[in-house]
Write an enzyme that holds these catalytic residues in place. Structure first.
Site, PDB file in Angstrom:
ATOM      1  N   LYS A 279      32.255  46.898  27.636  1.00 31.30           N
ATOM      2  CA  LYS A 279      32.824  47.587  28.801  1.00 31.30           C
ATOM      3  C   LYS A 279      33.334  48.955  28.342  1.00 31.30           C
ATOM      4  CE  LYS A 279      35.448  46.304  32.885  1.00 31.30           C
ATOM      5  NZ  LYS A 279      36.013  45.188  33.622  1.00 31.30           N
ATOM      6  N   GLU A 364      39.792  31.906  43.836  1.00 32.25           N
ATOM      7  CA  GLU A 364      40.843  31.912  44.854  1.00 32.25           C
ATOM      8  C   GLU A 364      41.073  30.520  45.436  1.00 32.25           C
ATOM      9  OE1 GLU A 364      38.403  34.206  44.630  1.00 32.25           O
ATOM     10  OE2 GLU A 364      39.570  36.001  44.154  1.00 32.25           O
ATOM     11  N   ARG A 392      38.505  33.894  50.942  1.00 33.83           N
ATOM     12  CA  ARG A 392      37.767  32.844  50.232  1.00 33.83           C
ATOM     13  C   ARG A 392      38.467  31.482  50.312  1.00 33.83           C
ATOM     14  NH1 ARG A 392      34.030  34.888  45.878  1.00 33.83           N
ATOM     15  NH2 ARG A 392      32.788  36.198  47.258  1.00 33.83           N
TER      16      ARG A 392
HETATM   17  C1  LIG Z   1      36.479  37.248  45.085  1.00 32.60           C
HETATM   18  C2  LIG Z   1      36.967  38.357  44.214  1.00 32.60           C
HETATM   19  N1  LIG Z   1      38.101  38.193  43.502  1.00 32.60           N
HETATM   20  C3  LIG Z   1      38.545  39.200  42.718  1.00 32.60           C
HETATM   21  C4  LIG Z   1      37.869  40.372  42.633  1.00 32.60           C
HETATM   22  C5  LIG Z   1      38.421  41.528  41.827  1.00 32.60           C
HETATM   23  N2  LIG Z   1      37.542  41.889  40.692  1.00 32.60           N
HETATM   24  C6  LIG Z   1      36.705  42.926  40.749  1.00 32.60           C
HETATM   25  S1  LIG Z   1      35.841  43.135  39.339  1.00 32.60           S
HETATM   26  C7  LIG Z   1      36.594  41.831  38.628  1.00 32.60           C
HETATM   27  C8  LIG Z   1      36.252  41.461  37.231  1.00 32.60           C
HETATM   28  C9  LIG Z   1      34.843  41.075  37.097  1.00 32.60           C
HETATM   29  O1  LIG Z   1      34.586  40.783  35.762  1.00 32.60           O
HETATM   30  P1  LIG Z   1      33.105  40.740  35.248  1.00 32.60           P
HETATM   31  O2  LIG Z   1      32.274  40.001  36.219  1.00 32.60           O
HETATM   32  O3  LIG Z   1      33.140  40.246  33.862  1.00 32.60           O
HETATM   33  O4  LIG Z   1      32.646  42.236  35.317  1.00 32.60           O
HETATM   34  P2  LIG Z   1      33.096  43.474  34.396  1.00 32.60           P
HETATM   35  O5  LIG Z   1      34.079  44.252  35.218  1.00 32.60           O
HETATM   36  O6  LIG Z   1      33.713  42.947  33.153  1.00 32.60           O
HETATM   37  O7  LIG Z   1      31.859  44.206  34.152  1.00 32.60           O
HETATM   38  C10 LIG Z   1      37.527  41.253  39.494  1.00 32.60           C
HETATM   39  C11 LIG Z   1      38.394  40.121  39.158  1.00 32.60           C
HETATM   40  C12 LIG Z   1      36.700  40.499  43.401  1.00 32.60           C
HETATM   41  N3  LIG Z   1      35.996  41.640  43.408  1.00 32.60           N
HETATM   42  N4  LIG Z   1      36.274  39.491  44.162  1.00 32.60           N
END
Ligand SMILES: Cc1ncc(C[n+]2csc(CCOP(=O)(O)OP(=O)(O)O)c2C)c(N)n1
Length: 620
Positions: A279, A364, A392
Site C-alpha cells: 500500500k 458490520e 448492512r
Molecule cells: C461495508 C464497508 N465497511 C467499511 C468500509 C470502509 N473501508 C474502505 S476501504 C477499507 C479497507 C479495505 O481494505 P483492503 O480491502 O485491504 O484494501 P486496501 O485499502 O488495503 O487496498 C475500509 C474498511 C467500506 N468501504 N465498506
C-alpha cells in the site's frame, strides 16, 4: 510534467499496443500522476498506488471493457480511471460536478460495477460470469478484492457460492497486509501463513514449472494438495472452497503478472490469484505510514508534509475521548468497530484498554450481533458504525438487539451528507430506517456537549437500545471540560421563541437553522426554533404545542426527507387533527453525488441560506 506514454493512453486498446518495457514505464508515469494529482486534490492515495502494475497488467491481458474487472470497494481504482479515458478529468476527482472517486457504471463503460462499500466484488463477478455462460459469451469476470475486504461476510457468501458453482471467474486477492488500519482476523492470518511459508511456495512453484499447464498437471495438483496439507500443514481456504489457488506472486512485477494472468485467462472455472502488493507503493511517506496515507488530504509532494485545517475537535474525537473517560469509570463498557478504529476514533480506547475495545474487521452484521451477545452477558457495548455502512446490519439491529431490548449503544458516525465520498457514503437513511423499529431511542446531538452527555446517559442502568447519530467533521467548539449531565429521553429544547412559524430541527444542522433564525429575527421575522434532539421517542408535548400554536411548520434534517423527522411531524399533525402545513427540508428522494458538504447542503436546500429562504418564502 512529462507524461510521454500516459498522454497517449485513452482506452485499454492503446495500452495493449505497448511493449512490456513500455508498460513498466507507463506504470511509473501513472504512479507519478496519481501522487501529483492527489497532492492538490485529496483522495484515496495509498490503495491506488498499490495496484498500478496490477491495473496495467489487467487491461493488457483482458479485453476490457468486454471483460469485466470489478474493483472491490473501488477506492483503489484511480489507475484504472486514468487509463480508461478519465486522465484529463482526473483533477476533478471527487469534486462537485467532477468524476467520482469510485467506479461508477454511469461514468464509463470500463466501470463494470459501481463501488464504495466493501466485499461485493466476488458476488458481482459471479453474477456476470453466470450471465456470460447463459448468453453463450466468453466474456471474463475478474474480481479484485483486498485482504481487508475479504474479511467481510458478503465476500464469503460469494466465494462459497462461486466455488461450488464452478463458474468461470477469477478472484484476485490484492494482499497488502493492511485494511485502513491493521488488518485483523483469521483469514488475515491464513494469508500471512500462506505468504510466509517459503517451503510451501517453493514446492508449488517447482510443481508448476515441472508439469506446465496441462491436464496431467491438474491431476497431479490433486495429489500434491494432499501432500502439501500433510507436509506443510497449510490448508488452503480457497481450495477448500472449490477454487484453484495460484500465488502468492509479486504484484509489482509486471512481467510476472502478465504471464500469470495470460495463463489463468485460458483456464476454466473458479480461480484465485494471490498477489502481494505494498500500500502506498512508490511514495515513501505513504509506504511508511499506511493508515494516515490511506486518504491523506492535501500534501506537499516533495516533502510529504500534510496540510490539515485547524478547527474545533471532530465529533469522532469527542466520541473516542468520551468513551475512554466513561469506560475508565464503568467496567461494563466495551467498544466495537467494524474496521474503522482510526475513522471513528475508537483507536483511542484500543490503545488505552486493548482488552475492551474490538476491531472485528469489515463485518458490520457481525459487529452488531457480537454487541448483542456482549449485552446479554451484562456488558454495555458502544458499537460505532458509519451510518451508510450500518445499512448492512439492519436486520441484526432489529432481530438481535431491539427485539431483545438490549442495552447496546449504536454510535452512527458520518450521519448525513459526507461530502467527497459521494452517494455510496452519505449517511442519508438511518433516521428513516430506524424510525420504524420499536424499542429504539434515536438521538442526534446539536453539538459536542450534547454528544458527550448522551454517551454518558446511554450507559446508565436500565437504558434501552440507543442510537446516537452525528455527522462527519467538527463540532461547534464548546468547552468539553464540563461535568456530565443526564439527558432526559425524548425531551426537545426550545432554542428561540417566535410567533410566525415553528422550525423543528434535529442534530447538528440545527446550528445552520439557528443562524438562519437569528438573521430573520434581525429582520423582524420571529420564528420558534425547537431542537428536537430525539426522533424517537419524539417529544409529543412539543408537537402538540406546535400544532396548537402554528399553521406553518418547517422541519430540517441532515437525512432523507422521506421517512425522517419531517415525516414523523407530518404524521403526528395529521393523526391529531392539527391543520398544519409542513415544509420538509433534507436530502431529496434521489442519490446526491459528491462535492464538499457545504456544496451538497446548498444543492439540497438545507444550508443556512436555503433554510433562510424557505422560511422567508413561507412567510409570504
Ligand atoms: C461495508 C464497508 N465497511 C467499511 C468500509 C470502509 N473501508 C474502505 S476501504 C477499507 C479497507 C479495505 O481494505 P483492503 O480491502 O485491504 O484494501 P486496501 O485499502 O488495503 O487496498 C475500509 C474498511 C467500506 N468501504 N465498506
Amino acid at each position: 510534467m512529462a507524461t510521454s506514454l500516459l498522454s497517449t493512453i485513452n482506452k485499454s486498446d492503446d495500452l495493449r499496443r505497448l511493449t512490456q518495457e513500455q508498460l513498466r514505464q507507463l506504470s511509473d508515469e501513472v504512479r507519478e500522476f496519481i501522487i501529483y494529482q492527489c497532492s492538490l486534490n485529496p483522495g484515496h492515495l495509498g490503495a491506488s498506488l498499490g495496484v498500478v502494475e496490477l491495473t496495467v497488467a489487467l487491461h493488457y491481458v483482458f479485453h476490457t471493457p468486454a471483460d469485466k474487472v470489478i474493483w472491490d470497494v473501488g477506492h483503489q481504482a484511480y489507475a484504472h480511471k486514468i487509463l480508461t479515458g478519465r486522465r484529463e478529468a482526473f483533477h476533478t476527482n471527487r469534486c462537485y460536478g467532477g468524476i467520482s472517486g469510485f467506479p461508477k457504471t454511469s461514468e464509463s463503460e470500463y466501470d463494470a460495477f459501481g463501488g464504495g462499500h466493501s466485499s461485493v466484488s466476488v458476488s458481482a463477478a459471479l453474477g456476470m460470469a453466470t450471465a456470460a455462460k447463459l448468453r453463450g459469451s466468453d466474456e471474463q469476470a475478474i474480481a479484485v478484492i483486498g485482504d481487508g475486504a475479504l474479511s467481510g461476510g458478503l465476500a464469503f457468501e460469494g466465494l462459497n457460492n462461486a466455488g461450488a458453482s464452478k463458474a468461470n471467474l477469477l478472484v484476485i486477492v490484492n494482499d497488502n497486509n493492511i485494511s485502513i488500519d491493521k488488518n485483523v482476523g483469521a483469514v488475515h492470518e491464513f494469508l500471512m501463513r500462506i505468504t510466509t511459508s517459503a517451503g510451501y511456495n517453493r514446492f508449488k512453484l517447482n510443481v508448476w514449472n515441472f508439469f506446465g499447464d496441462n491436464r496431467f498437471r491438474r491431476f497431479m495438483q490433486k495429489v500434491i494438495n494432499r501432500i502439501k496439507k500433510g507436509v506443510f500443514r497449510v490448508h488452503n481456504l480457497f481450495e477448500i472452497l472449490g477454487f484453484r489457488y495460484f500465488g502468492p506472486i509479486d504484484g509489482h512485477d509486471i512481467e510476472q503478472l502478465i504471464k500469470k494472468l495470460q495463463a489463468l485467462k485460458k483456464m476454466e472455472g473458479p480461480k484465485v490469484l494471490h498477489v502481494i502488493t505494498k500500500k502506498g507503493k512508490g511514495y515513501k511517506p505513504a509506504e511508511d505510514n499506511q493508515t494516515e496515507w490511506h486518504a491523506p488530504g492535501i500534501y506537499d509532494k516533495e516533502t510529504g508534509e500534510r496540510f490539515s485545517k485547524e478547527g474545533p475537535p471532530r465529533y469522532q474525537d469527542v466520541f473516542g475521548e468520551t468513551l475512554v473517560e466513561l469506560a475508565e469509570q464503568n467496567p461494563k463498557i466495551v467498544g466495537i468497530t467494524p474496521a474503522m478504529p482510526t475513522g471513528c476514533s475508537l483507536n483511542l480506547m484500543m490503545e488505552k484498554m486493548p482488552g475492551r475495545a474490538f476491531d472485528v474487521g469489515i463485518a458490520e452484521q457481525h459487529a452488531v450481533t457480537f454487541s448483542a451477545g456482549l449485552a446479554t452477558a451484562g456488558m454495555i457495548p458502544y458499537c460505532n458504525i458509519y451510518s451508510s455502512f450500518m445499512q448492512r446490519a439492519y436486520d441484526q439491529v432489529i432481530h438481535d438487539v431491539a427485539l431483545q431490548n438490549l442495552q447496546v449503544v449504536f454510535c452512527l458516525d458520518r450521519a448525513g451528507l459526507v461530502g467527497e465520498d459521494g452517494a455510496t457514503h452519505h449517511g442519508a437513511y438511518d433516521l428513516a430506517y430506524f424510525r420504524c423499529v420499536p424499542h429504539l431511542v434515536i438521538f442526534a446531538p446539536m453539538n459536542e456537549i450534547e454528544l458527550r452527555n448522551m454517551l454518558y446517559t446511554a450507559q446508565l442502568p436500565g437504558m434501552p437500545t440507543i442510537v446516537i447519530r452525528y455527522p462527519r467533521g467538527c463540532g461547534v467548539g464548546l468547552n468539553r471540560k464540563q461535568p456530565f449531565e443526564q439527558i432526559e429521553i425524548g425531551k426537545a429544547r426550545l432554542l428561540n421563541d417566535g410567533e410566525l412559524l415553528a422550525l423543528l430541527s434535529i442534530g447538528d444542522i440545527g446550528n445552520k437553522a439557528a443562524a438562519a433564525v437569528a438573521r430573520l429575527k434581525e429582520e423582524g421575522i420571529p420564528v420558534a426554533h425547537y431542537d428536537m434532539r430525539f426522533l424517537k421517542p419524539i417529544d409529543t408535548d412539543v408537537l402538540h404545542s406546535v400544532g396548537q400554536r402554528f399553521s406553518k411548520v418547517i422541519t430540517v434534517e441532515n437525512g432523507c426527507i422521506k421517512g425522517g423527522l419531517g415525516g414523523e411531524a407530518a404524521e403526528f399533525f395529521t393523526a391529531n387533527n392539527y391543520n398544519v402545513n409542513v415544509v420538509r427540508l433534507g436530502i431529496p428522494d434521489r442519490f446526491v453525488e459528491h462535492g464538499t458538504i457545504a456544496e451538497l447542503q446548498a444543492e439540497c436546500g438545507f444550508d443556512e441560506e436555503g433554510i433562510y429562504r424557505t422560511i422567508k418564502a413561507a412567510n409570504l
